[in-house]
Design a protein around this motif. Structure first.
Motif, short mmCIF file in Angstrom:
data_model
loop_
_atom_site.label_atom_id
_atom_site.label_comp_id
_atom_site.label_asym_id
_atom_site.label_seq_id
_atom_site.Cartn_x
_atom_site.Cartn_y
_atom_site.Cartn_z
N ASP A 1 0.85 -1.19 0.00
CA ASP A 1 0.00 0.00 0.00
C ASP A 1 0.89 1.24 0.00
O ASP A 1 2.08 1.17 0.30
CB ASP A 1 -0.86 0.04 1.27
N GLU A 2 0.27 2.38 -0.31
CA GLU A 2 0.94 3.67 -0.21
C GLU A 2 0.06 4.51 0.71
O GLU A 2 -0.90 5.13 0.26
CB GLU A 2 1.08 4.34 -1.59
N ILE A 3 0.39 4.51 1.97
CA ILE A 3 -0.55 5.04 2.96
C ILE A 3 -0.17 6.45 3.42
O ILE A 3 0.99 6.85 3.38
CB ILE A 3 -0.63 4.12 4.20
N TYR A 4 -1.20 7.17 3.83
CA TYR A 4 -0.97 8.47 4.48
C TYR A 4 -2.04 8.70 5.53
O TYR A 4 -3.13 8.12 5.49
CB TYR A 4 -0.91 9.62 3.46
N LEU A 5 -1.67 9.53 6.48
CA LEU A 5 -2.50 9.77 7.65
C LEU A 5 -3.05 11.19 7.58
O LEU A 5 -2.31 12.14 7.28
CB LEU A 5 -1.62 9.60 8.89
N VAL A 6 -4.34 11.32 7.84
CA VAL A 6 -5.01 12.62 7.83
C VAL A 6 -5.54 12.90 9.23
O VAL A 6 -6.18 12.04 9.85
CB VAL A 6 -6.17 12.62 6.80
N PHE A 7 -5.23 14.09 9.73
CA PHE A 7 -5.68 14.48 11.07
C PHE A 7 -6.46 15.78 10.95
O PHE A 7 -5.91 16.79 10.48
CB PHE A 7 -4.47 14.66 11.99
N ASN A 8 -7.74 15.73 11.33
CA ASN A 8 -8.62 16.90 11.22
C ASN A 8 -8.59 17.51 9.81
O ASN A 8 -8.53 18.73 9.65
CB ASN A 8 -8.26 17.96 12.27
N GLY A 9 -8.60 16.63 8.82
CA GLY A 9 -8.71 17.09 7.45
C GLY A 9 -7.41 17.42 6.76
O GLY A 9 -7.40 17.67 5.55
N GLY A 10 -6.29 17.42 7.48
CA GLY A 10 -5.00 17.74 6.87
C GLY A 10 -4.07 16.53 6.86
O GLY A 10 -4.05 15.75 7.82
N ARG A 11 -3.32 16.38 5.79
CA ARG A 11 -2.40 15.25 5.71
C ARG A 11 -1.19 15.52 6.60
O ARG A 11 -0.52 16.53 6.44
CB ARG A 11 -1.97 15.07 4.25
N VAL A 12 -0.93 14.63 7.55
CA VAL A 12 0.14 14.88 8.53
C VAL A 12 1.29 13.89 8.43
O VAL A 12 2.33 14.09 9.06
CB VAL A 12 -0.41 14.87 9.98
N TRP A 13 1.12 12.81 7.66
CA TRP A 13 2.19 11.83 7.54
C TRP A 13 1.97 11.02 6.27
O TRP A 13 0.82 10.75 5.91
CB TRP A 13 2.19 10.89 8.76
#
Ligand SMILES: [Ca+2]
Ligand SMILES: [Ca+2]
Length: 114
Positions: A21-33
């Motif tokens: 996978d190519e994953i990313y983390l979103v916190f409160n609507g913004g990409r953080v990682w």
């Protein structure tokens, strides 16, 4: 009073794609990682996210996505983080939509700087 969330270990138990996978983390609507293209990760791998510390005011929302192209990205799950969790120890967010299975440990602490 605001709290801080410190992320810890993100573990890929099962990917959503066939292969990595190519994953990313979103916190409160913004990409953080994970960056613009996502972080490539395979089943059984772990990523250390301890450098990621963010403010939590009230209820916050965490979401994990798998980047796909040209298809649209896949949401793998959402998790609520609340500043009232401060001081309650290590917690685990589970992301298991679309047959994927990821866990992310984190803890919430009161912000020592107010
Ligand atoms: Ca996918
Ligand atoms: Ca993908």
């Amino acid at each position: 009073m605001a709290s801080l969330v410190q992320f810890m270990d993100l573990i890929c138990h099962r990917t959503e794609d066939n292969g990595a996978d190519e994953i990313y983390l979103v916190f409160n609507g913004g990409r953080v990682w994970g960056g613009e293209d996502g972080e490539e990760i395979a089943q059984g791998q772990t990523r250390n996210l301890r450098g990621l510390v963010l403010p939590v005011n009230g209820l916050s929302h965490l979401a994990l996505f798998d980047e796909d192209w040209p298809d649209s990205d896949d949401a793998l799950g959402v998790h609520e983080v609340n500043e009232s969790q401060a001081g309650t120890g290590i917690r685990t967010a589970v992301f298991n939509w679309d047959d994927a299975h990821y866990t992310l440990t984190y803890r919430v602490e009161r912000n020592p700087f107010g």
